[in-house]
Design a protein around this motif. Structure first.
Motif, PDB file in Angstrom:
ATOM      1  N   GLY A   1       0.641  -1.235   0.139  1.00  0.00           N
ATOM      2  CA  GLY A   1       0.070   0.051  -0.124  1.00  0.00           C
ATOM      3  C   GLY A   1       0.670   1.195  -0.068  1.00  0.00           C
ATOM      4  N   MET A   2       1.966   1.454   0.804  1.00  0.00           N
ATOM      5  CA  MET A   2       2.904   2.320   0.850  1.00  0.00           C
ATOM      6  C   MET A   2       4.278   1.932   0.990  1.00  0.00           C
ATOM      7  N   ARG A   3       4.958   1.798  -0.015  1.00  0.00           N
ATOM      8  CA  ARG A   3       6.397   1.134   0.102  1.00  0.00           C
ATOM      9  C   ARG A   3       6.908   1.616  -1.071  1.00  0.00           C
ATOM     10  N   SER A   4       7.854   2.807  -1.175  1.00  0.00           N
ATOM     11  CA  SER A   4       8.215   3.429  -2.456  1.00  0.00           C
ATOM     12  C   SER A   4       9.323   2.295  -3.036  1.00  0.00           C
ATOM     13  N   PRO A   5       9.147   2.535  -4.610  1.00  0.00           N
ATOM     14  CA  PRO A   5      10.259   1.678  -5.109  1.00  0.00           C
ATOM     15  C   PRO A   5      11.563   1.996  -4.835  1.00  0.00           C
ATOM     16  N   ARG A   6      12.094   3.159  -4.244  1.00  0.00           N
ATOM     17  CA  ARG A   6      13.383   3.385  -3.868  1.00  0.00           C
ATOM     18  C   ARG A   6      13.832   2.657  -2.569  1.00  0.00           C
ATOM     19  N   LEU A   7      12.631   2.403  -1.397  1.00  0.00           N
ATOM     20  CA  LEU A   7      12.798   1.592  -0.757  1.00  0.00           C
ATOM     21  C   LEU A   7      13.209   0.227  -1.050  1.00  0.00           C
ATOM     22  N   THR A   8      12.314  -0.325  -1.799  1.00  0.00           N
ATOM     23  CA  THR A   8      12.555  -1.761  -2.379  1.00  0.00           C
ATOM     24  C   THR A   8      13.982  -1.902  -3.119  1.00  0.00           C
ATOM     25  N   GLU A   9      14.403  -0.830  -3.697  1.00  0.00           N
ATOM     26  CA  GLU A   9      15.816  -0.934  -4.552  1.00  0.00           C
ATOM     27  C   GLU A   9      16.996  -0.999  -3.322  1.00  0.00           C
TER      28      GLU A   9
END
Length: 479
Positions: free
Chosen positions: A55-63
């Motif tokens: 729901g809220m988890r930026s692609p940068r955080l996943t990177e």
């Protein structure tokens, strides 16, 4: 997936692993390069799937949290695989000379991987990458709690691999139960200690060896000689990455008595620096589901009812009262503001279970000996974090406690070191992977003795008599 289809997939991989026991370096490298290509070409799609699940988890955080680890792992495996695969010569004892000996590293066969929801790409693909590097076939069962990510992984793996090399099995908890009961050559599970016990029991039916990466309550110990501002920033980063939904996150804080107010202010400043806002901030992940959020809120309510003081860390521009109101309402939805809990006691739920959220209980102490005794009286944690400047105190703590891993004057970072094995001990798991340790975990180390035609072994054959007595006497003197 129904049981017959699951068994057909397993049988295909099992047959292929027995038909091609030797897996050359070029084949292994090519499989790893396919995963690299998959991540390079479809990383954005996977990150979007993770965002959809949370729901809220930026692609940068996943990177940072998923892809960075995987790319480093792939680079290391590709760079060092040839050396890892080489037979290892070992010294031969005097009484077996002139024989020679070596250890050959062979694939185990079919490796099963059951991965969790919190880092749904990293914790699915990292053990798979290492198992493929070791020459195995891999069946992956990702979490049903991240359905978008699991579906994307299944589609991409099917696109880049044949089912007898690497495949993804989707399904709910019942499918995971059937999966863990397959006669794998090795089974990797990452998740809770309670479920890990059930997985180990299912694997034991077939004598399947397991690697269990579990959780537990990882302590963070502040020494008297410590820069609180620096420590608070690093603790806040380790605790709040992925909103605390991290197996090696600091679970609770051990703080010298009398420093509560100073730490609370330092932690509040750290939260404001890392996350100037909470609600709507894409760098601050949502709690995965409403059920998980309700559990965390219940922990806080119970702690408060038992006398704990809750200090909610709201946005920098909000007053404490406003932050608390936001916290207890549903307006924040699943982006749960960080909270410190002062006065936590052992009867509270948040001190009995792994928290897995942005709540940090603070326990004060007067004597380090009492801290060590308490740590050793409980289950051994997955991680231990120590902050201070006195090396003698540091080394004393490390000698007198046991944990899966340790980071000194920081949090989480030991897991990011390519050459450090990652794993638990006791209730926090068994077995370790990452780097060469992972390669060995998913390999069979076959002992090979090359006997010489001039072997002295006949000297030890019966019938026994004085000649053997003299020989044994010589060996005792030379050993």
């Amino acid at each position: 997936m129904n049981p017959p289809d699951l068994h057909r997939l397993f049988e295909a991989q099992h047959y292929a692993s027995r038909f091609q026991v030797e897996v050359p370096l070029l084949v292994r490298r090519e499989r790893l390069l396919r995963i690299r290509k998959m991540l390079d070409e479809h990383g954005a799609v996977l990150a979007a799937a993770v965002q959809a699940d949370f729901g809220m988890r930026s692609p940068r955080l996943t990177e940072v949290a998923d892809f960075l680890v995987l790319r480093n792992l792939l680079n290391q495996c590709l760079r060092k695989l040839a050396r890892w695969m080489r037979p290892q010569r070992v010294r031969t004892p005097l009484y077996l000379l002139p024989a020679r000996a070596r250890i050959e590293r062979q694939p185990l066969g079919v490796v099963g991987v059951i991965s969790p929801w919190n880092y749904p790409v990293q914790l699915a693909l990292a053990p798979a990458i290492t198992a493929l590097a070791a020459g195995n076939r891999v069946m992956l069962k990702p979490s049903e709690l991240t359905p978008h990510t699991s579906a994307q992984l299944a589609a991409l793996v099917e696109q880049f691999f044949s089912p007898d090399e690497f495949c993804v099995v989707q399904g709910d908890a019942s499918v995971a139960t059937q999966f863990s009961g397959l006669p794998f050559d090795h089974l990797v599970f990452t998740g809770s200690t309670a479920v890990g016990r059930r997985v180990a029991q299912a694997a034991a039916v077939h004598l399947t060896p397991t690697t269990l990466e579990l959780g537990g309550k990882s302590p963070c110990l502040i020494d008297e000689n410590c820069d609180l501002d620096d420590a608070a920033l690093k603790i806040a980063h380790g605790k709040l990455l992925n909103a605390g939904q991290t197996c090696v996150a600091p679970d609770y804080l051990l703080l010298p008595r009398g420093r509560e107010q100073a730490f609370a202010q330092a932690y509040r400043n750290a939260v404001a620096r890392l996350y100037p806002t909470i609600v709507g901030n894409p760098d601050y992940a949502s709690i995965l589901t409403k059920r998980h959020l309700a559990r965390l809120r219940q922990m806080l309510r119970q702690a408060q009812s038992l006398g704990a003081r809750i200090d909610v860390m709201g946005p920098a521009q909000a007053q404490p009262g406003e932050a608390a109101a936001s916290f207890w309402s549903d307006a924040a939805e699943r982006q749960m503001p960080p909270a410190l809990v002062f006065g936590a006691t052992s009867e509270m739920q948040l001190m009995q279970e792994e928290i897995f959220g942005p709540i940090l209980p603070v326990i004060t102490y007067e004597r380090l000996d009492d801290v060590v005794a308490a740590l050793n009286a409980g289950p051994r944690p997955l991680a231990l974090y120590w902050f201070g400047s006195d090396e003698n105190v540091r080394d004393g703590i490390l000698r007198r406690t046991v944990s899966g891993g340790v980071t000194v004057n920081d949090t989480l970072m030991h897991i990011a070191h390519d050459n450090l094995p990652f794993g638990g001990v006791g209730d926090s798991g068994w077995g370790a992977y990452h780097g060469e340790q992972g390669f060995l975990r998913f390999s069979h180390q076959k002992s090979v003795l090359l006997q010489s035609r001039w072997s002295l072994g006949a000297l030890f054959y019966p019938p026994y008599g004085p000649r053997l007595d003299r020989l044994m006497g010589l060996l005792r003197r030379w050993s």
